[in-house]
Scaffold this active site. Structure first.
Site, PDB file in Angstrom:
ATOM      1  N   ARG A  77       0.832  -1.207   0.000  1.00 44.26           N
ATOM      2  CA  ARG A  77       0.000   0.000   0.000  1.00 44.26           C
ATOM      3  C   ARG A  77       0.867   1.258   0.000  1.00 44.26           C
ATOM      4  O   ARG A  77       1.989   1.243   0.490  1.00 44.26           O
ATOM      5  CB  ARG A  77      -0.969   0.022   1.175  1.00 44.26           C
TER       6      ARG A  77
ATOM      7  N   ARG B 272       0.851  16.239  10.629  1.00 41.46           N
ATOM      8  CA  ARG B 272       1.434  16.838   9.417  1.00 41.46           C
ATOM      9  C   ARG B 272       1.305  18.353   9.465  1.00 41.46           C
ATOM     10  O   ARG B 272       1.194  19.014   8.438  1.00 41.46           O
ATOM     11  CB  ARG B 272       0.748  16.282   8.159  1.00 41.46           C
TER      12      ARG B 272
ATOM     13  N   LYS C 282       3.252   1.504  11.940  1.00 40.93           N
ATOM     14  CA  LYS C 282       2.340   1.440  13.096  1.00 40.93           C
ATOM     15  C   LYS C 282       2.519   0.135  13.844  1.00 40.93           C
ATOM     16  O   LYS C 282       2.673  -0.909  13.222  1.00 40.93           O
ATOM     17  CB  LYS C 282       0.891   1.446  12.605  1.00 40.93           C
TER      18      LYS C 282
END
Ligand code: SF4
Length: 371
Positions: A100, A118, A323
């Site tokens: 991905r 961000r 993650k």
């Protein structure tokens, strides 16, 4: 390439506007101007209307109204906390996991969250969208990498694009044989629900790929009737929804708020997906909790709501390693001491045949049970 909805024109973007609307104190104006010089501000009418101006600790205000503490940088905080840049082979693409990619199409959002990971990259002061050339290069990268199965549109907020442009992008991606899933991460259904209309829903559905939408909300009050109706338009059109939330001090760092948030998601046909531990974004220490508190809350949630309402509590490892689930463990070898490791060979001391398993009330049981 980017078209901003005129309905967002009423968005509050200046500290003076926030003061005029009673959303910030005049005494804080000078500090807030300093924050605004560094980080973007945007509070849509939907979000402004949700803020309880009588409550100095309002959980909605904490997410969107700037605070002088944002000017304080703690050790460890960094401009790119989850290491996007280290995994960006071409502009707009982050390729961290084999199957991905993130595709960052725009750098603007309907609202600017004070905890955004961000925050150094989003806002009107930054480039608003990928150039046409950069877009084509990013698409070529995805085309060449046949291992990519899922494209995650993120930003900024991809639903800030016009439905016409979004539809073109969806068609471009779905035309790539190996792209089967297009996931769109957005705060728009909550922050500007009127943008979700037939045209936008139509843009998100595309032949040749399955669309998923990840809805970002952090407090149950964000799921207003308008937000619920926006989500219903998506699910009624057959687009599955998942949630993403950030664990935030003073917003959702108590069991009842988290419980209500997860129940609200499920009521809206949004499957709870991620509860993010706060990233080490600059000037966000006042909004972060500890990992211990996060685990305590996840244990409490397990005792209060069904599996349908359980998100994964995750930490984005600083630097870009990805993650990891960081929720509490429920299964330990019978003779181990949690976290204790053999200094000699690094293996956890354990009984190979029996485990201690903790139930939702915190009671410990042996598995298999004693004969
Ligand atoms: S909507 Fe997402 S990208 Fe935009 S400011 Fe909030 S957290 Fe950041």
């Amino acid at each position: 390439m980017n078209r901003i909805d005129p309905k967002l024109a009423a968005t509050l973007r200046q500290p003076a506007d926030l003061v005029e609307r009673g959303l910030a104190k005049v005494a804080d104006l000078a500090d807030l101007e300093r924050v605004a010089a560094r980080y973007a501000i945007a509070v849509t009418p939907d979000i402004a209307g949700l803020i309880d101006t009588e409550n100095p600790d309002d959980p909605i205000a904490r997410q969107f109204i700037p605070n002088a503490l944002e000017l304080v940088n703690e050790p460890g905080e960094r401009a790119d906390p989850i290491g996007d840049d280290a995994h960006s082979p071409v502009a707009g693409i982050v390729h961290r996991y084999p199957d991905r990619v993130l595709f960052k199409l725009v750098h603007v959002c309907a609202v600017y969250c004070r905890f955004c990971f961000r925050r150094e990259m989003v806002g009107p002061g930054k480039a608003t969208a990928l150039s046409d050339t950069a877009y084509r290069d990013a698409l070529d990268y995805i085309r060449r990498h046949t291992e990519i199965w899922e494209v995650i549109l993120t930003g900024g907020d991809p639903l800030m694009l016009s439905p016409r442009r979004l539809a073109e992008i969806m068609v471009d991606l779905a035309a790539i044989d190996h792209i089967k899933i297009i996931r769109i991460h957005t705060r728009v259904p909550v922050a500007a629900p009127s943008r979700i209309n037939g045209e936008m829903v139509g843009a998100l559905r595309v032949a040749g790929a399955t669309s998923w939408v990840a809805v970002h909300a952090n407090h149950p009050r964000e799921l207003t009737a308008a937000a619920r109706a926006a989500c219903a338009q998506l699910t009624d059109a057959g687009i599955p929804l998942v949630s993403q939330s950030v664990l935030l001090r003073g917003v959702n760092d108590h069991a009842s708020a988290l419980e209500d948030l997860m129940r609200a998601f499920v009521e809206c046909r949004i499957k709870p997906y991620y509860l993010h531990h706060g990233d080490l974004a600059p000037g966000t220490a006042h909004l972060r909790t500890t990992l211990e508190r996060g685990q305590e809350l996840m244990r409490a949630l397990r005792g209060r709501v069904s599996g349908l309402c359980q998100p994964d509590y995750v930490l984005d490892i600083p630097g870009g390693a990805g993650k990891s689930p960081v929720g509490p463990g429920y299964l330990l070898p019978q003779n181990s001491v949690a976290g204790q490791r053999d200094a000699q060979d690094g293996r956890e001391a354990q009984d190979e045949t029996r485990y201690r398993v903790t139930d939702y009330c915190g009671e410990v049981h042996l598995y298999p049970p004693e004969p």
